[in-house]
Each structure stands twice: as structure tokens, then as C-alpha cells.
Design a protein around this motif. Sequence first.
Motif, PDB file in Angstrom:
ATOM      1  N   LYS A  16       0.831  -1.206   0.000  1.00 12.32           N
ATOM      2  CA  LYS A  16       0.000   0.000   0.000  1.00 12.32           C
ATOM      3  C   LYS A  16       0.863   1.253   0.000  1.00 12.32           C
ATOM      4  O   LYS A  16       0.605   2.204  -0.740  1.00 12.32           O
ATOM      5  N   HIS A  17       1.908   1.269   0.819  1.00 12.36           N
ATOM      6  CA  HIS A  17       2.751   2.451   0.924  1.00 12.36           C
ATOM      7  C   HIS A  17       3.586   2.665  -0.341  1.00 12.36           C
ATOM      8  O   HIS A  17       4.010   3.782  -0.628  1.00 12.36           O
ATOM      9  N   TYR A  20       2.404   5.311  -3.025  1.00 17.73           N
ATOM     10  CA  TYR A  20       2.515   6.750  -2.827  1.00 17.73           C
ATOM     11  C   TYR A  20       3.975   7.187  -2.772  1.00 17.73           C
ATOM     12  O   TYR A  20       4.839   6.464  -2.267  1.00 17.73           O
ATOM     13  N   GLU A  22       4.942   9.735  -0.985  1.00 13.48           N
ATOM     14  CA  GLU A  22       5.160  10.046   0.420  1.00 13.48           C
ATOM     15  C   GLU A  22       4.016   9.454   1.236  1.00 13.48           C
ATOM     16  O   GLU A  22       2.998   9.037   0.681  1.00 13.48           O
ATOM     17  N   PRO A  24       0.721   9.342   3.035  1.00 14.28           N
ATOM     18  CA  PRO A  24      -0.466  10.203   2.865  1.00 14.28           C
ATOM     19  C   PRO A  24      -0.679  11.104   4.072  1.00 14.28           C
ATOM     20  O   PRO A  24      -0.428  10.714   5.214  1.00 14.28           O
TER      21      PRO A  24
END
Length: 226
Positions: A16-17, A20, A22, A24
Motif C-alpha cells: 500500500k505504501h 505513494y 510520500e 499520505p
Amino acid sequence: MDMTKEARIAAGMTAKHLRYEEVPAVLRMFPSFVWKADLNPEVHESMDECIIRALDQIRRDEPALAPGQTWQSKQALDKLDEFRGLVFCINDAVASVLEHLMISYRVFDITALWANISMPGAEHRMHCHPNNFLSGVYYVATNEGANTINFHDPRLQTGIIRPPVTDLTAENTDQVTVTVKNGTLLVFPAWLPHSVDVNKSGKARISISFNIMFSSYADELSKPLW
């Protein structure tokens, strides 16, 4: 080979990380505020006694209040000498609020200052204070069961959908209850809806409400900005 529960969770979080650039962030915008201060006993106790004596004198020819009743004074108590100390505290508090809000125009007036005496069983339904910038309340006499004020979400449309929550937070609640005591001073936007629950104590609750507006608003601040 099957992964353990902990490994699956860790793998899911990692994946999940990776989506992104950075971590969220939550951007909090357009907050409502309530400024709260508790005056030192050596400041408020003598002031409270003076206020109670003044209110007794104002009400000397009026009948005693019955359970469930609320009495409100006229709205010009700031003109009386007995309220001079409270007016000083209010002016100091409002100046701090305007500084916190980074508002450059610091010239303001108390447009109304009035007393509320609420007997056991009395309440004050949700309302706001139109035609002012700030409002506030100072607590002279509170007791267990008569020592709170409620602030309500001004965004009425948020009540259309109310999913269950795991915990009440500033982001998901529609009401915040603030506990007060003798000597508590609150300042908040005049448009912020608020209410007072039923006085469940056996004694009268005494508070002093006030409104604040910029001086010479029509002459200096109401001009178009563009």
C-alpha cells in the motif's frame, strides 16, 4: 507455503505504501475554534462575588425564579462599574483570539454583555449570535450537573449520512461538549451553534454572555475586497 497473518498484514502495508511517493497526509481545513481559559482563583473569586451582588441588586424587585426558569438581564452590563473587571478580562481574551487568528484589525467593541441565571431544570436550546464576529461566555456559578456547554457542527448537510464510527473525533462528531467551572472564559465565532443542557444540579447556574464586533465596521471593513 501460506504466509502468517502478521506477514500478510506487513506485506499489505508495504504494498500500500509503495503506491505513494510520500506517506499520505490529512489536510485539515476551515476549522471551528473555541478559545478557553480558566482565570486564577485570586482573579475570579472576588470578581464573581461582586457580580453576584450586582445581580442581586438588579433583581431586588423581581419575583424569585421557579425551577425550570431562566432569567436574562438587559444587555448593557458592560456599562456598570461592578463588571469592569470582567470587561477587562474579556478585552484581553478577545485581543489574544484576534492575534491567534492573525487578524490585523484589532479595534473592537463589546456590543452586548448580559447575565443568565438558570434554575434547576432549565436549558438553553441551540442558537447562535447574528451580526457579531465573536461571542463568548464567562461562568460565575457552576455545579456538577450544570457545568457544560455544547457546540454543534455548523455544516448541517453533514447529517445526511451518519455511518457508525469506531471512536468519536473532531472529524466525525456533530457535537462537542466542553466542561467549564467557576472562572472559565470561552470565546468562539458568533456563527457557531451552541446549546446548554438541562441544569441537573440543585442550584442556579450563573453565566455572563457577550458579543464582540469590529468598531466602525460599516465605515472601514465592509468595503469590497475586489
